[in-house]
Design a protein around this motif. Structure first.
Motif, PDB file in Angstrom:
ATOM      1  N   SER A   3       0.830  -1.212   0.000  1.00  0.00           N
ATOM      2  CA  SER A   3       0.000   0.000   0.000  1.00  0.00           C
ATOM      3  C   SER A   3       0.860   1.255   0.000  1.00  0.00           C
ATOM      4  N   LEU A   4       1.894   1.261   0.843  1.00  0.00           N
ATOM      5  CA  LEU A   4       2.776   2.427   0.904  1.00  0.00           C
ATOM      6  C   LEU A   4       3.504   2.643  -0.415  1.00  0.00           C
ATOM      7  N   LEU A   5       3.956   1.549  -1.044  1.00  0.00           N
ATOM      8  CA  LEU A   5       4.652   1.675  -2.327  1.00  0.00           C
ATOM      9  C   LEU A   5       3.725   2.251  -3.394  1.00  0.00           C
ATOM     10  N   ILE A   6       2.488   1.790  -3.422  1.00  0.00           N
ATOM     11  CA  ILE A   6       1.521   2.326  -4.388  1.00  0.00           C
ATOM     12  C   ILE A   6       1.321   3.815  -4.168  1.00  0.00           C
ATOM     13  N   LEU A   7       1.147   4.212  -2.907  1.00  0.00           N
ATOM     14  CA  LEU A   7       0.934   5.627  -2.588  1.00  0.00           C
ATOM     15  C   LEU A   7       2.144   6.467  -2.977  1.00  0.00           C
ATOM     16  N   LEU A   8       3.338   5.967  -2.696  1.00  0.00           N
ATOM     17  CA  LEU A   8       4.551   6.725  -3.010  1.00  0.00           C
ATOM     18  C   LEU A   8       4.723   6.898  -4.517  1.00  0.00           C
ATOM     19  N   ILE A   9       4.442   5.842  -5.285  1.00  0.00           N
ATOM     20  CA  ILE A   9       4.583   5.931  -6.743  1.00  0.00           C
ATOM     21  C   ILE A   9       3.613   6.966  -7.315  1.00  0.00           C
ATOM     22  N   ILE A  10       2.350   6.879  -6.913  1.00  0.00           N
ATOM     23  CA  ILE A  10       1.358   7.838  -7.429  1.00  0.00           C
ATOM     24  C   ILE A  10       1.688   9.243  -6.953  1.00  0.00           C
ATOM     25  N   SER A  11       2.158   9.367  -5.702  1.00  0.00           N
ATOM     26  CA  SER A  11       2.478  10.698  -5.154  1.00  0.00           C
ATOM     27  C   SER A  11       3.581  11.369  -5.958  1.00  0.00           C
ATOM     28  N   VAL A  12       4.628  10.608  -6.285  1.00  0.00           N
ATOM     29  CA  VAL A  12       5.728  11.183  -7.059  1.00  0.00           C
ATOM     30  C   VAL A  12       5.215  11.732  -8.386  1.00  0.00           C
TER      31      VAL A  12
END
Length: 660
Positions: A3-12
């Protein structure tokens, strides 16, 4: 982790895209939450764990707010902060609270809604005003003052809202709820006193001892301990974590370690606050949005109109011009990040999910609308208040009245410390000048002293023309804001092709853009300090003064080129930027065994499309400055190259492997 990886990718992706559009990162985080949340694409199903971590973003935000708290600043800005800010918070809270109650909200829900809609977005407003060079304008000063009071007014809401949730679950009487609130406020005051005086007696000596240890890790750990520890203490007293963090910030705000603490805390705040905004976006149920869309649009329009009108009326009552009062209202006509913090701690028993979705959507959409309102606040004011356009013209006419008889004078844009010193030296030599300054306090004090200083924005052509630019002998630009200096230079050069334009630059990154904008001479503060210090050292070493002067003049003629080749290091990065950009710098590249460049000429090993300069080659302990392009490179050579970081990366890769 997934979940955190998904959020970080979209956030970038989202934040980079918004930055290219010059929009605040907060909107990107909210967008990420809406898209990835359980009510949209459903990539993140359970947000509880992420929300638990993200809540600490608000804790660090309140700590930073307390750290930036300054009683002298409040006193200096008391008219805007206490006068306009206090009136705005009180009036908006009463109007929105009563309106919510009449619309069917419970008294507790109406109180929370009043708090949510009263505050504005400090982060978005300050960023947009800064980019538009309006922070020091009259409406900008008013907005900053109101925002400062709003931030402080959040604290009582953060104390009372959790109490309302507990009492709502217990179904207590109004008298019992009032008593509990009174006891909670008393506990808050006691906690404030303990942390404030404890900060003076314990925290200051503690940080003094920690600083003596000269350990960056220990200092950071101590800061985190203070923030989280203070939050835990107030939570144990039945109050919020945020209150404890805020009080801890106040306790450390007057210490000499304030700026270092800010530097250490900022990364934690930014990352966790980003997660917090993402979780807020996840709370918005986009599937039900069509069902409440009419209510959202209606309340959004009411929020913008009501907050603008309230600030406008208050501004007029305090003697502001109609245009300035309206622009202040437009800048503040939105919800803010602290509104999300209040919603996050609101118990489900107080506000139904239907009501929460409407309020949440209104605040989010108002923040999306904010950059547009701020960008066009001047245009809107001119069309709604015709007298405002006349005032702009009268402002230029007022400047013209003082400068009509001037000829051969010097125009000074920016009357801060540097501008005032330039004016003082001009006056001592008998030269006349006309100064333009956007800070009304400086203008008022200068006029009281009888100095020819006028209020105006020098990035506007009509203001420069009114200052007599066409008749002036020179233009001096001493703005602190680099973008304002570049814009003023461009406008001035478009009005006059021949006038000498001398510009002050704070960093070496602005030297070339200023010359490209049309500057005749650019004075870089950091390099002038280096020249003066070096001159004093050489003089102490008995080097002839004439030789020192010749050397300094030669460096200035080369636009400080010999001084620009320095190792930047980490300190060159601006910690106030969201993504700090490293400047052009020196880098050493050693040719180890097997390097592609060994046995080849220097010219053949450097990309022709890069602006890289070979500063020196160190061979067997002998340093050769500015080597020839046909120099054959040998194993063990250390090349010192000067250029942008990404260009240096490419050059290093090519020198070692032969692939660019």
């Amino acid at each position: 982790m997934a979940s955190l990886l998904i959020l970080l990718i979209i956030s970038v992706v989202a934040v980079v895209g918004l930055r290219r559009l010059r929009l605040p990162a907060i909107l990107g985080y909210l967008f990420v939450g809406v898209v990835a949340g359980p009510y949209s694409l459903g990539w993140i199903g359970d947000v509880k764990d992420i929300h638990l971590v993200a809540e600490f973003g608000v804790v660090f935000l309140l700590f930073m707010l307390g750290l930036e708290f300054s009683l002298p600043r409040l006193i200096a800005m008391r008219r805007a902060v206490i006068g306009m800010g206090g009136a705005q918070v009180l009036t908006t809270a009463i109007v929105t609270g009563v309106a919510a109650w009449l619309m069917g909200f419970s008294p507790a829900a109406a109180f929370i809604l009043a708090g949510v809609l009263t505050v504005s977005s400090t982060a978005i407003v300050i960023k947009q005003l800064g980019e538009q060079l309006e922070v020091n304008s009259r409406h900008g000063n008013n907005a900053v003052g109101v925002l400062l009071f709003q931030d402080l007014a959040v604290i009582p809401f953060l104390i009372i809202i959790p109490v309302l949730g507990v009492q709502a679950g217990a179904s207590n009487s109004t008298a019992q709820i009032s008593l509990h609130i009174a006891l909670t406020i008393a506990a808050g005051i006691a906690a404030a006193a303990v942390l404030f005086f404890g900060g003076r007696w314990i925290l200051r000596p503690l940080f003094r001892e920690i600083a003596r240890a000269r350990s960056a890790e220990l200092f950071t750990i101590a800061v985190l301990l203070v923030v989280l520890g203070a939050g835990w203490l107030t939570n144990q007293a039945g109050l919020s974590y945020e209150l404890g963090a805020f009080l801890a910030g106040i306790a450390l705000s007057e210490t000499q370690y304030k700026h270092q603490i800010e530097t250490d805390v900022r990364p934690f705040r930014d990352v966790l606050l980003g997660l917090f905004f993402i979780t807020i976006g996840m709370m918005l149920n986009v599937r039900e949005l069509p069902d409440v869309f009419v209510w959202v649009l209606l309340l959004l329009a009411l929020l913008v109109v009501v907050k603008t009108s309230i600030v406008f009326v208050i501004g007029r009552a305090m003697g502001e011009e109609p245009g300035v009062a309206l622009r202040t209202g437009l800048v503040l006509a939105q919800g803010g990040e602290f509104g999300f913090a209040m919603l996050a701690i609101t118990a489900p028993e107080i506000m139904t999910d239907y009501q929460r979705q409407i309020v949440l959507a209104v605040v989010i959409f108002s923040m999306v609308l904010t950059p547009i309102l701020i960008k066009f606040n001047g245009w809107i004011a001119k069309h709604i208040v015709p007298s405002y356009q006349k005032n702009r013209k009268s402002q230029a006419e007022s400047i013209s009245q003082f400068t009509n008889e001037l000829s051969g004078h010097v125009v000074i844009c920016g009357f801060g410390r540097v501008g005032q010193n330039v004016a003082r030296l001009l006056q001592s030599e008998g030269f006349e000048y006309a100064a333009i300054e956007i800070d009304p306090d400086i203008v008022q004090q200068a006029l009281q002293a009888g100095l020819p200083v006028h209020f105006g924005n020098s990035t506007h052509a009509d203001i420069l023309e009114a200052a007599g630019l066409s008749r002036a002998r020179a233009l001096v630009i001493s703005h602190l804001d680099d973008s304002a200096a570049i814009k003023t230079t461009e406008v001035a050069r478009s009005l006059s092709e021949n006038i000498p334009i001398m510009v002050r630059a704070r960093t070496d990154e602005q030297i070339d853009p200023l010359y490209e904008a049309g500057a005749t001479d650019v004075v870089a503060s950091i390099y002038e300090m280096s020249l003066v210090l070096s001159g004093n050292v050489l003089r102490a070493l008995n080097v002839p003064v004439s030789k020192i002067i010749r050397q300094i003049q030669e460096i200035r003629r080369e636009n400080y080129a010999p001084l620009r080749h320095t190792y930047a290091g980490n300190r060159a990065r601006d910690s106030n930027d969201f993504i700090p950009l490293a400047p052009r710098t020196l880098r050493n590249i050693s040719l180890v065994e097997g390097s592609y460049a060994i046995g080849r000429t220097l010219e053949s090993c450097l990309p022709t499309n890069k602006t890289i300069v070979v500063d020196a080659i160190n061979r067997s302990g002998i340093r050769g400055e500015t080597p020839q392009s046909d120099t054959l490179l040998q194993e063990g050579d250390t090349l010192t190259l000067y250029g942008a970081p990404e260009e240096l990366d490419s050059a290093e890769h090519f020198l070692l492997s032969g692939r660019g």
